[in-house]
Design an enzyme around this catalytic site. Structure first.
Site, mmCIF file in Angstrom:
data_model
loop_
_atom_site.group_PDB
_atom_site.id
_atom_site.type_symbol
_atom_site.label_atom_id
_atom_site.label_comp_id
_atom_site.label_asym_id
_atom_site.label_seq_id
_atom_site.Cartn_x
_atom_site.Cartn_y
_atom_site.Cartn_z
ATOM 1 N N LYS A 264 0.868 -1.186 0.000
ATOM 2 C CA LYS A 264 0.000 0.000 0.000
ATOM 3 C C LYS A 264 0.896 1.225 0.000
ATOM 4 O O LYS A 264 2.051 1.149 0.426
ATOM 5 C CB LYS A 264 -0.884 0.014 1.258
HETATM 6 P P1 NAD Z 1 -13.393 7.500 -2.130
HETATM 7 O O1 NAD Z 1 -12.363 8.550 -1.929
HETATM 8 O O2 NAD Z 1 -13.938 7.287 -3.491
HETATM 9 O O3 NAD Z 1 -14.625 7.731 -1.117
HETATM 10 C C1 NAD Z 1 -14.438 7.935 0.251
HETATM 11 C C2 NAD Z 1 -15.771 8.314 0.861
HETATM 12 O O4 NAD Z 1 -15.593 8.429 2.282
HETATM 13 C C3 NAD Z 1 -16.320 9.660 0.384
HETATM 14 O O5 NAD Z 1 -17.696 9.539 0.106
HETATM 15 C C4 NAD Z 1 -16.112 10.578 1.591
HETATM 16 O O6 NAD Z 1 -17.104 11.570 1.671
HETATM 17 C C5 NAD Z 1 -16.273 9.589 2.721
HETATM 18 N N1 NAD Z 1 -15.663 10.102 3.961
HETATM 19 C C6 NAD Z 1 -14.410 10.574 4.147
HETATM 20 N N2 NAD Z 1 -14.244 10.988 5.411
HETATM 21 C C7 NAD Z 1 -15.421 10.770 6.038
HETATM 22 C C8 NAD Z 1 -15.895 11.004 7.358
HETATM 23 N N3 NAD Z 1 -15.102 11.531 8.308
HETATM 24 N N4 NAD Z 1 -17.174 10.655 7.645
HETATM 25 C C9 NAD Z 1 -17.985 10.113 6.708
HETATM 26 N N5 NAD Z 1 -17.586 9.874 5.444
HETATM 27 C C10 NAD Z 1 -16.327 10.196 5.117
HETATM 28 O O7 NAD Z 1 -12.720 6.160 -1.569
HETATM 29 P P2 NAD Z 1 -13.072 4.654 -1.934
HETATM 30 O O8 NAD Z 1 -12.144 4.201 -3.003
HETATM 31 O O9 NAD Z 1 -14.535 4.505 -2.114
HETATM 32 O O10 NAD Z 1 -12.598 3.901 -0.610
HETATM 33 C C11 NAD Z 1 -13.422 3.815 0.555
HETATM 34 C C12 NAD Z 1 -12.902 2.708 1.455
HETATM 35 O O11 NAD Z 1 -12.885 1.482 0.735
HETATM 36 C C13 NAD Z 1 -11.462 2.874 1.970
HETATM 37 O O12 NAD Z 1 -11.367 2.248 3.231
HETATM 38 C C14 NAD Z 1 -10.638 2.093 0.966
HETATM 39 O O13 NAD Z 1 -9.391 1.693 1.482
HETATM 40 C C15 NAD Z 1 -11.576 0.917 0.757
HETATM 41 N N6 NAD Z 1 -11.360 0.150 -0.474
HETATM 42 C C16 NAD Z 1 -11.383 0.767 -1.688
HETATM 43 C C17 NAD Z 1 -11.214 -0.005 -2.833
HETATM 44 C C18 NAD Z 1 -11.308 0.594 -4.219
HETATM 45 O O14 NAD Z 1 -11.250 -0.176 -5.191
HETATM 46 N N7 NAD Z 1 -11.484 1.891 -4.382
HETATM 47 C C19 NAD Z 1 -10.971 -1.381 -2.719
HETATM 48 C C20 NAD Z 1 -10.985 -1.977 -1.467
HETATM 49 C C21 NAD Z 1 -11.171 -1.191 -0.340
#
Ligand code: NAD
Length: 455
Positions: free
Chosen positions: A136
């Site tokens: 990561k």
């Molecule tokens: P993203 O940046 O697209 O979305 C993040 C979301 O979290 C946004 O809607 C934001 O408003 C919200 N957020 C941020 N801070 C916040 C808070 N304090 N309170 C409430 N909401 C809050 O990110 P993503 O890619 O959707 O990733 C989200 C999670 O999923 C992370 O933990 C990431 O590691 C995990 N993840 C992502 C992927 C991927 O393919 N993108 C894969 C596996 C896991």
């Protein structure tokens, strides 16, 4: 070590790490901080290791990453000034294949967060059966505060700083919070430029690229698709099916919005949503497709950068959001958001972890006491890395798969991972998180047994 407590949350009362992990923490020199994200994630794995009787040497190896890389690099801003940025790449383990994992662009990213997420990638890749280890990375930057031209220079300069540490057969980054397919395209182009004498397809050094530049169909929605595949596989055990479910999503970015859209298309009804801009509710149903269009609206067209101001739902408080009765709650924002107070408030039957490590161990104990099932992140959100693997295979073989093939192969991997988790739960009579870790650890153990420890 930093303690990840979000500004909008009170610190949870210290929850002791499982006693079995304490001596391993001491042996590898990890501080025993019960609120620290890395201690929490590794502690949960060590609990699984204890339950299955994993050999001591493997517990030691997996308790620390192999490499922790930290870089500082200067970038020229649009106004001619210079700023120095901090970037990370943590390579946790490569016993099963090249290091693999996303890049987080966030102003509050710390080495410990990156270490935790790299560790989770090792476990996730093992459980879901792809030939990768875990890694990561990230840059301490708020992408919303930079122009596209500044972001391009930041991403290209970061890629240059870590270029010797990544590669299509060694370490393959991807998007995570704050990073997107455009950023991946800049990484692929920079790496290709720097390695022109390199391998046959240097763009395979990163996944989550745009379709026009080596990306895979289905990658953008893959994590949400995997969340819903897991739900469809596991809900019948709770005598539920999507059509009977109301649900709630916390975080409406990539994972949250796609989980919402796909689960809704299976017949479930989205009723509450929360993100960094606020919380909303509509008991008649919130159309996830329509909300996603609203969230992506540019500020110049009245967008708020989030769900705030969405006209087809009412604004509610954080407490009302957590207390609202639903069948399924999907945390898809950041880590450690379900601590004890949130776990006490939740009024659902299942928590499907779209985000990485959204539930703290103390929060999880509350959920267990209250009979709420948790579908753990290393199972539930493994769809993203699985389709990243398909993208890498397509790049390496110079072939393109159609969406039907991507979705079909993804479903097979998700069902197999759910099966491994269920088997371990049956065998060891444990909770699903412990079972998922055991499923991952069994594969790693077999690999270490046959390869041995050099020299
Ligand atoms: P993203 O940046 O697209 O979305 C993040 C979301 O979290 C946004 O809607 C934001 O408003 C919200 N957020 C941020 N801070 C916040 C808070 N304090 N309170 C409430 N909401 C809050 O990110 P993503 O890619 O959707 O990733 C989200 C999670 O999923 C992370 O933990 C990431 O590691 C995990 N993840 C992502 C992927 C991927 O393919 N993108 C894969 C596996 C896991």
């Amino acid at each position: 070590m930093t303690t990840m407590t979000r500004p909008d949350q009170k610190a949870a009362a210290p929850a002791p790490a499982p006693a079995t992990s304490n001596h391993i923490f001491r042996e590898v020199g990890l501080p025993e901080d019960p609120n620290n994200l890395y201690s929490q994630t590794v502690g949960s794995m060590l609990h699984g290791a204890e339950v299955m009787g994993l050999p001591h040497y493997l517990r030691l190896i997996l308790a620390q990453p192999k490499n922790e890389i930290m870089v500082h690099f200067p970038v020229k801003m649009d106004d001619g000034s210079f700023r120095l940025f901090k970037g990370y790449r943590v390579q946790h383990n490569n016993a099963l294949g090249p290091y693999k994992g996303g890049l987080r662009f966030h102003h509050d990213v710390h080495l410990d967060d990156v270490k935790s997420l790299a560790f989770l990638m090792t476990m996730k890749c093992s459980l879901v059966g792809v030939p990768y280890g875990g890694g990561k990375g990230g840059i301490k930057v708020d992408p919303r505060k930079h122009s596209a031209t500044e972001m391009e220079r930041i991403v290209r300069r970061f890629t240059t700083a870590i270029a010797h540490q990544i590669g299509p057969d060694y370490d393959i980054p991807a998007p995570d919070v704050g990073s997107n397919s455009q950023h991946m395209a800049w990484i692929a182009d920079t790496y290709t430029f720097l390695s022109e004498i390199g391998g046959s397809n240097p763009t395979a050094t990163v996944t989550g690229k745009p379709i026009e530049y080596g990306g895979s169909l289905g990658r953008e929605k893959a994590t949400g698709q995997g969340v819903v595949d897991t739900l469809c596989e596991m809900l019948p055990e709770l005598k539920l099916e999507p059509k009977q479910c109301t649900f709630s999503v916390l975080g409406f970015g990539n994972v949250g919005s796609w989980s919402g859209k796909i689960f809704q298309d299976k017949g479930a009804k989205l009723v509450t949503v929360g993100d960094h801009t606020g919380f909303i509710k509509n008991d008649k149903g919130i159309d996830a497709h329509d909300l996603a269009v609203y969230v992506n609206k540019p500020k110049s067209e009245g967008g708020t950068g989030g769900i705030a101001g969405y006209p087809k739902a009412e604004k509610i408080t954080k407490e009302e959001f957590y207390k609202h009765k639903v069948e399924v709650f999907i945390p898809a924002a950041l880590e450690q958001m379900i601590q004890e107070p949130e776990a006490e408030m939740l009024n659902c039957k299942v928590v499907a972890e779209g985000a990485n490590a959204p539930t703290t161990p103390a929060g999880e104990r509350v959920l267990q006491r209250r009979g709420i099932e948790v579908l753990p992140a290393i199972l539930c959100n493994a769809g993203g890395v699985t389709v990243s693997y398909f993208e890498w295979v397509q790049n390496k073989t110079f072939k393109s798969w159609d969406l039907e093939r991507v979705d079909g192969e993804l479903k097979k991997h998700m069902i197999a991972a759910a099966g491994r988790t269920r088997d371990a739960r049956r065998k060891y009579k444990c909770d699903l998180r412990t079972a998922a870790y055991i499923g991952a650890l069994e594969r790693l153990q077999k690999a270490y047994e046959v390869r041995g420890i050099f020299p």
